[in-house]
Design an enzyme around this catalytic site. Structure first.
Site, PDB file in Angstrom:
ATOM      1  N   HIS A  62      55.441  15.645 -42.089  1.00  0.00           N
ATOM      2  CA  HIS A  62      54.720  14.538 -42.213  1.00  0.00           C
ATOM      3  C   HIS A  62      53.468  14.710 -42.878  1.00  0.00           C
ATOM      4  O   HIS A  62      53.122  13.661 -43.692  1.00  0.00           O
ATOM      5  CB  HIS A  62      54.574  13.936 -40.824  1.00  0.00           C
ATOM      6  N   GLN A  98      51.479   8.629 -39.570  1.00  0.00           N
ATOM      7  CA  GLN A  98      52.366   7.759 -38.867  1.00  0.00           C
ATOM      8  C   GLN A  98      51.548   6.597 -38.004  1.00  0.00           C
ATOM      9  O   GLN A  98      52.271   5.614 -37.755  1.00  0.00           O
ATOM     10  CB  GLN A  98      53.340   8.349 -37.845  1.00  0.00           C
ATOM     11  N   CYS A 147      62.997  10.214 -35.915  1.00  0.00           N
ATOM     12  CA  CYS A 147      61.541   9.864 -36.300  1.00  0.00           C
ATOM     13  C   CYS A 147      61.213   8.559 -35.806  1.00  0.00           C
ATOM     14  O   CYS A 147      61.616   7.512 -36.139  1.00  0.00           O
ATOM     15  CB  CYS A 147      61.286   9.893 -37.776  1.00  0.00           C
ATOM     16  N   LEU A 148      59.713   8.461 -35.272  1.00  0.00           N
ATOM     17  CA  LEU A 148      59.423   7.120 -34.682  1.00  0.00           C
ATOM     18  C   LEU A 148      59.305   6.224 -35.967  1.00  0.00           C
ATOM     19  O   LEU A 148      59.337   5.006 -35.796  1.00  0.00           O
ATOM     20  CB  LEU A 148      58.162   7.346 -33.961  1.00  0.00           C
ATOM     21  N   HIS A 205      59.136  19.661 -38.570  1.00  0.00           N
ATOM     22  CA  HIS A 205      59.154  18.145 -38.970  1.00  0.00           C
ATOM     23  C   HIS A 205      57.898  17.220 -38.741  1.00  0.00           C
ATOM     24  O   HIS A 205      57.472  16.611 -39.644  1.00  0.00           O
ATOM     25  CB  HIS A 205      59.901  17.383 -37.529  1.00  0.00           C
ATOM     26  N   GLU A 206      56.788  17.672 -37.933  1.00  0.00           N
ATOM     27  CA  GLU A 206      55.528  17.144 -38.225  1.00  0.00           C
ATOM     28  C   GLU A 206      54.817  17.634 -39.370  1.00  0.00           C
ATOM     29  O   GLU A 206      54.069  16.888 -39.718  1.00  0.00           O
ATOM     30  CB  GLU A 206      54.703  17.206 -36.549  1.00  0.00           C
ATOM     31  N   GLY A 265      56.802  14.069 -30.865  1.00  0.00           N
ATOM     32  CA  GLY A 265      56.197  14.523 -31.902  1.00  0.00           C
ATOM     33  C   GLY A 265      55.453  13.395 -32.598  1.00  0.00           C
ATOM     34  O   GLY A 265      56.255  12.378 -32.656  1.00  0.00           O
TER      35      GLY A 265
HETATM   36 NI    NI Z   1      58.661  12.014 -37.714  1.00  0.00          NI
END
Ligand code: NI
Length: 185
Positions: A144, A50, A98-99, A140-141, A45
């Protein structure tokens, strides 16, 4: 094109993102780039903040996960201006990463089922119930684009243990196979 990923500590990750306008320039290219960046970084995701765009947009592709078809294995979608209108069920734990926060994986409690309204990349409107892994990743996304990171849900003790790692990330001291934008310069 593969874009650099914003690291923990960057203010864009803490801000509420803006609605996407139907005339947003190069939206299709941005979406393509987000999918390319996510797959290069081996994520499932990725939200626009991000990649340093404060937009209410995220992409999901669960094909890299070692899960069964019925858990959402081939789930792939683009979410524009999404709204989670309902969350139901008793919260369950799931190990999240998370990236933007590499090398940190912790259990987070979330409700197992959500109703989400959004536009896809063709601006087709959706109103769907999601469960299993798609519901998890979408929450989660969605966080963000609301300026929330999963580490904020951890206990104070856990946060203390991770503080050094997170401070390093903010200063750009982090090793990843994908390019990152340091939290602070
Ligand atoms: Ni994330």
């Amino acid at each position: 094109m593969i874009l650099p990923v914003v690291a923990f500590g960057h203010p864009i990750l803490k801000s509420k993102a803006q609605e996407v306008d139907a005339n947003y320039p190069e939206l299709q290219t941005l979406i393509d780039n987000m999918f390319a960046t996510m797959s290069h970084a081996e994520g499932v995701g990725l939200a626009a903040p991000q990649v340093n765009k404060s937009l209410r947009l995220f992409v999901v592709d669960l094909s890299l996960l070692d899960i069964k078809e019925e858990e959402g294995k081939n789930y792939k979608q683009t979410f524009i201006n999404p709204v989670i209108v309902e969350r139901v069920g008793d919260p369950v734990a799931y190990n999240e990463g998370c990236l933007s926060i590499p090398d940190i994986h912790e259990d987070v409690m979330r409700q197992p089922r959500i109703r989400i309204q959004y536009f896809d990349r063709e601006w087709k409107q959706h109103d769907e119930w999601l469960d299993k892994v798609p519901a998890r990743v979408c929450q989660h996304e969605y966080d963000h684009i609301e300026g929330i990171l999963f580490v904020e849900y951890l206990s104070n003790l856990k946060k203390m243990v991770l503080r050094r790692k997170l401070n390093d990330m903010t200063r750009g001291i982090v090793k990843t196979h994908y390019k990152m934008i340091a939290g602070k310069r």
